[in-house]
Design an enzyme around this catalytic site. Structure first.
Site, mmCIF file in Angstrom:
data_model
loop_
_atom_site.group_PDB
_atom_site.id
_atom_site.type_symbol
_atom_site.label_atom_id
_atom_site.label_comp_id
_atom_site.label_asym_id
_atom_site.label_seq_id
_atom_site.Cartn_x
_atom_site.Cartn_y
_atom_site.Cartn_z
ATOM 1 N N GLY A 198 0.840 -1.210 0.000
ATOM 2 C CA GLY A 198 0.000 0.000 0.000
ATOM 3 C C GLY A 198 0.868 1.250 0.000
ATOM 4 N N TRP B 262 2.363 1.634 -3.387
ATOM 5 C CA TRP B 262 1.353 2.113 -4.339
ATOM 6 C C TRP B 262 1.355 3.634 -4.400
ATOM 7 C CZ3 TRP B 262 -2.775 5.402 -3.652
ATOM 8 C CH2 TRP B 262 -3.699 5.466 -4.693
ATOM 9 N N HIS B 263 1.603 4.258 -3.228
ATOM 10 C CA HIS B 263 1.551 5.718 -3.188
ATOM 11 C C HIS B 263 2.664 6.362 -3.987
ATOM 12 C CE1 HIS B 263 -1.334 5.143 0.046
ATOM 13 N NE2 HIS B 263 -1.700 6.389 -0.184
ATOM 14 N N GLY B 264 3.832 5.799 -3.918
ATOM 15 C CA GLY B 264 4.915 6.452 -4.644
ATOM 16 C C GLY B 264 6.110 5.543 -4.765
ATOM 17 N N PHE C 12 0.299 10.248 -7.557
ATOM 18 C CA PHE C 12 0.300 8.805 -7.315
ATOM 19 C C PHE C 12 -0.463 8.094 -8.422
ATOM 20 C CE2 PHE C 12 0.234 10.448 -2.745
ATOM 21 C CZ PHE C 12 1.587 10.648 -2.767
#
Lengths: 342, 475
Positions: B319, B322-324, B475
């Site tokens: 997770g 996923w953001h960066g 993102f």
């Protein structure tokens, strides 16, 4: 065709309500704007609000200084008065670029300034490129001076639309500063000069500000900057006011010896360009730097690379005063490159 | 085209007018064209990636219905995963992977000669990739009927209000609304616009004001004292919340005007009493996605405690990623994984402790809220800092050298006004069971109107109007 429908409300009634809401909003906006105009007229302090009012109130001093923090913190009107007997006011402001200075000048002239000299301090990076940064602080004057709106439109493509659609928009980002300064009842600076003896608590946004070393990669002079300076000078001239162009000192550590900055330094290109522009406009240009005034090779006169302390500001103010005296005596018709240190 | 620009509102006004005027059967086509136009205004060529994702998942969905063979179905799912995640990896993670590899090989003294790839990150790629993947997985699982109409499916992937930063919608929720558009309703238009206005307030009055201080401080952490860094971290917590929830409110509100219901993405997260509660309230569309398509397939809560903690940690690490594409985001996810695991492990003992001390519920919840907020803030340090060195510096400075505080009066003034309004509204929402609509509707019309006028004027007077990009767009 789909029709707006709702069990409880009539769509026509909704449209009517929406129209009334928007109409009401228009009236509320105009009403609040009138109140804000009234409040603003009493505000005389605050970078983002009344400071411009103070400058305008002092538009009739003999000498008015324009420019960024390098003007505001470095040109002491008292020194000018003591040296040559002319009254002076420092209308410089942090971040006051050429656009801002030009608009402030227009406002002063529009109100019939009887000044005799405008001293315009130009930061080196502005020779290579200008932005309408901080011009937003002058939006409250958009109705008084149409040029404010036109310049604002360069910063924001919808600037003019917003200015026309909303009265309160002129106070965007100025509102709280205005209220704060209004409620504080602080007296405005008598001459606009804000000397500093310690480095300023830098605004945290400072990282986003352009480098004093210029932003253009090839250091090409900006046509826009030249035009702004030209308009400034010609408008002043039409009102019988003479302009003195100044570049305040920058401390350059990397020198070729004897405190002389290298030829390749962008600042040197800026000084040469300003001298050329001044020649074209037939105004004096005071290029104050380590080359022309070796005293400014003394690092102890600086708070940082571009801001002088109180002692440095006094030396600088004396140099400017003497140049003004020379202008007063009719000795300066062409750009000056003095070598002597006061 | 950002939600906080006039361009968007002119575009939206035009689209909404046409949607209300056109026969409902053409609505999908209009919205599809509008959505692609919206995306192509940013970068026309990257619309091809959107199209690729659409065609691949549409085809996979159709192919899944044509076979009942488990092996074939898995193969089709694998194709969808490979294409979608392959594109995501190439455009979002390749540089990160490349740099990490180069660093690793450099550390062990080996040479690494793989060429770098210089590409622009396509806006919203993480969002629409997860949305299309969810569709194909659901079809494969048999919980979603495959969409036959390519146009409907293309609109499901590209629907402009939620295209670039969510909410990540499930096919089972959005596709039926595309197939059977609602009649325009006055109440929906009104409440949609009101929600969008509130979202705009959160974005331009609070988030963008906070960003002035936060960016200045986090842009040069070593120049600031611990106290200033602490305030900047608190500010960032509210900046990112108002930025993202503001975006979500505008997305949900505008979709509502167009006749669509999008899922709620935030539920007053800083009122959460523990970290599990926080994740039920923060970026709900992502947290439920991770739960349904990663955590539960990994084993979820089943099995030994160690397996559950592992599942939590893996889910949150991914997770974070996923953001960066940066290790600091992975660390952010890892910290949340750790908080979740510890929260789970200590739940019984904590409950017992509170019971033993006989602390009134309101005090207990307040203390838990404060603790939870600070745990979230600690993780935000890694999320916001540009490097581990900066993040550790911030934490060290906060703990060991608080010093004075840098006060930017103007920003603090704007922030105080904005946060006071936000917290008041959210407190009222909490008291009203999650909504203040009945409270608003119970007010006399002049008071209601005065409130909306005040909100509009606050945006005009206090908002940052530079059209600052939304944080989650990256993102």
């Amino acid at each position: 065709m789909s029709t707006p429908s709702n069990g409880t409300e009539n769509p026509l009634r909704f449209v009517l309500t929406a129209v009334i809401f928007v109409g009401g909003l228009f009236l509320v906006d105009r009403g609040v704007a009138t109140l804000l105009d009234f409040a603003f007229s009493f505000t005389t302090t605050g970078e983002g609000s009344g400071q411009a009012n103070s400058a305008l109130a002092n538009r009739d001093r003999d000498v008015v200084f324009f420019g960024s923090s390098r003007a505001r913190q470095q040109f002491d009107p008292q020194v000018v008065h003591d040296e040559i007997g002319l009254s002076a006011y420092n209308a410089g402001a942090n971040g006051q670029g050429l656009y801002y200075a030009r608009l402030l000048e227009r406002l002063m002239l529009g109100r019939g300034s009887s000044a005799r000299y405008f001293v315009l301090q130009v930061d080196e990076q502005e020779v290579f490129g200008v932005t309408p940064a901080r011009v937003g602080f002058l939006r409250p004057f958009a109705r008084e001076e149409p040029l404010v709106g036109r310049v604002w439109a360069e910063a924001d493509p919808y600037g003019l639309v917003k200015l026309r659609a909303s009265g309160t928009y002129r106070y965007n980002s100025v509102f709280l500063s205005m209220m704060w300064n209004l409620l504080r009842h602080r007296e405005a600076d008598e001459d606009g000069f804000v000397p500093r003896d310690a480095p300023a608590r830098e605004n945290v946004q400072v990282a986003a500000e352009p480098s004093p070393r210029g932003t253009g990669s090839a250091h090409l002079p900006s046509h826009e900057s030249r035009e702004l300076i030209q308009e400034f000078v010609l408008d002043a001239r039409r009102s019988g006011i003479r302009t003195l162009l100044v570049s305040a000192p920058t401390f350059v550590e990397a020198t070729t010896g004897d405190g002389v900055p290298p030829e390749s330094l962008p600042e040197r290109e800026a000084w040469a360009t300003l001298a050329e522009w001044a020649r074209d406009l037939d105004i004096p240009y005071l290029s104050i730097n380590q080359v022309t005034y070796p005293v400014f090779a003394r690092q102890d006169l600086y708070l940082d690379s571009v801001h002088l302390n109180v002692e440095g500001a006094e030396i600088l103010s004396r140099i400017v005063a003497r140049e003004l005296a020379a202008m007063e005596a009719g000795e300066r018709a062409a750009p000056a490159q003095p070598q002597e240190t006061p | 085209m950002l939600f906080n620009t006039i361009d968007f509102w002119v575009f939206f006004g035009g689209v909404a007018t046409l949607v209300l005027a056109l026969p409902r059967r053409y609505r999908w086509l209009l919205l599809l064209v509008a959505s692609y136009y919206f995306y192509m205004r940013w970068n026309a060529s990257y619309a091809l990636l959107l199209l690729l994702s659409t065609i691949v998942d549409y085809s996979c969905g159709r192919a899944l219905t044509a076979t009942s063979s488990v092996r074939s179905r898995r193969l089709i799912l694998l194709v969808s995963l490979a294409v979608n995640l392959g594109v995501l990896f190439t455009f979002k993670y390749w540089t990160f992977f490349h740099e990490s590899m180069a660093w690793f090989f450099g550390r062990i003294g080996a040479s690494y000669e793989v060429p770098a790839l210089s590409v622009l990150l396509p806006v919203g790629i993480s969002f629409y990739t997860f949305q299309t993947l969810a569709y194909t997985i659901d079809v494969c699982r048999g919980v979603q009927q495959p969409e036959r109409h390519l146009g409907y499916f293309a609109l499901y992937v590209s629907f402009f209000p939620q295209l670039v930063a969510g909410p990540i919608e499930r096919a089972g929720r959005l596709l039926p609304q595309i197939r059977s558009p609602r009649a325009a309703e006055v109440d929906r238009i009104q409440t949609g616009l009101q929600l969008a206005l509130w979202g705009l307030f959160k974005k331009v009055v609070i988030a963008d004001r906070l960003s002035i201080y936060v960016d200045g401080v986090y842009g040069n952490v070593t120049a600031h004292t611990g106290l200033t860094l602490l305030v900047a971290t608190y500010f960032f917590a509210f900046q990112i919340y108002c930025d993202f929830s503001g975006y979500s409110d505008i997305a949900i509100g505008t979709a509502r005007v167009l006749g669509f219901d999008l899922m709620k993405n935030f539920e007053r997260p800083y009122f959460a009493c523990d970290i599990r509660d926080f994740w039920r309230r923060w970026h709900i569309s992502l947290s439920t996605w991770l739960r349904d398509y990663l955590y539960i397939p990994l084993g979820g809560n089943r099995g030994r405690p160690a397996s559950v903690y592992r599942n939590l940690m893996v889910t949150m690490l991914l997770g974070g990623l996923w953001h960066g594409a940066a290790w600091t985001f992975v660390a952010w996810g890892g910290l949340h994984g750790l908080w979740l695991a510890v929260s789970r492990a200590t739940l019984a003992s904590r409950t017992e402790l509170w019971r033993r001390f006989g602390v009134p519920n309101v005090v207990r919840d307040g203390v838990r809220m404060v603790i939870c907020f600070h745990l979230v803030c600690l993780a935000w340090v890694f999320f916001r800092a540009s490097s581990f060195a900066d993040a550790f510096y911030v934490i060290r400075a906060i703990v060991s050298k608080p010093g004075g505080i840098y006060v930017d009066v103007l920003t603090f003034g704007h922030v105080a006004v904005g946060l006071a309004v936000l917290l008041t509204v959210e407190a009222l929402q909490s008291m009203g069971g999650g909504t203040i609509r009945p409270l608003i509707q119970g007010l006399p019309a002049p008071v209601r109107w005065a409130g909306w006028y005040a909100l509009v004027l606050a945006i005009v007077l206090l908002g940052v109007e530079s059209g600052t990009q939304f944080i989650y767009f990256q993102f």
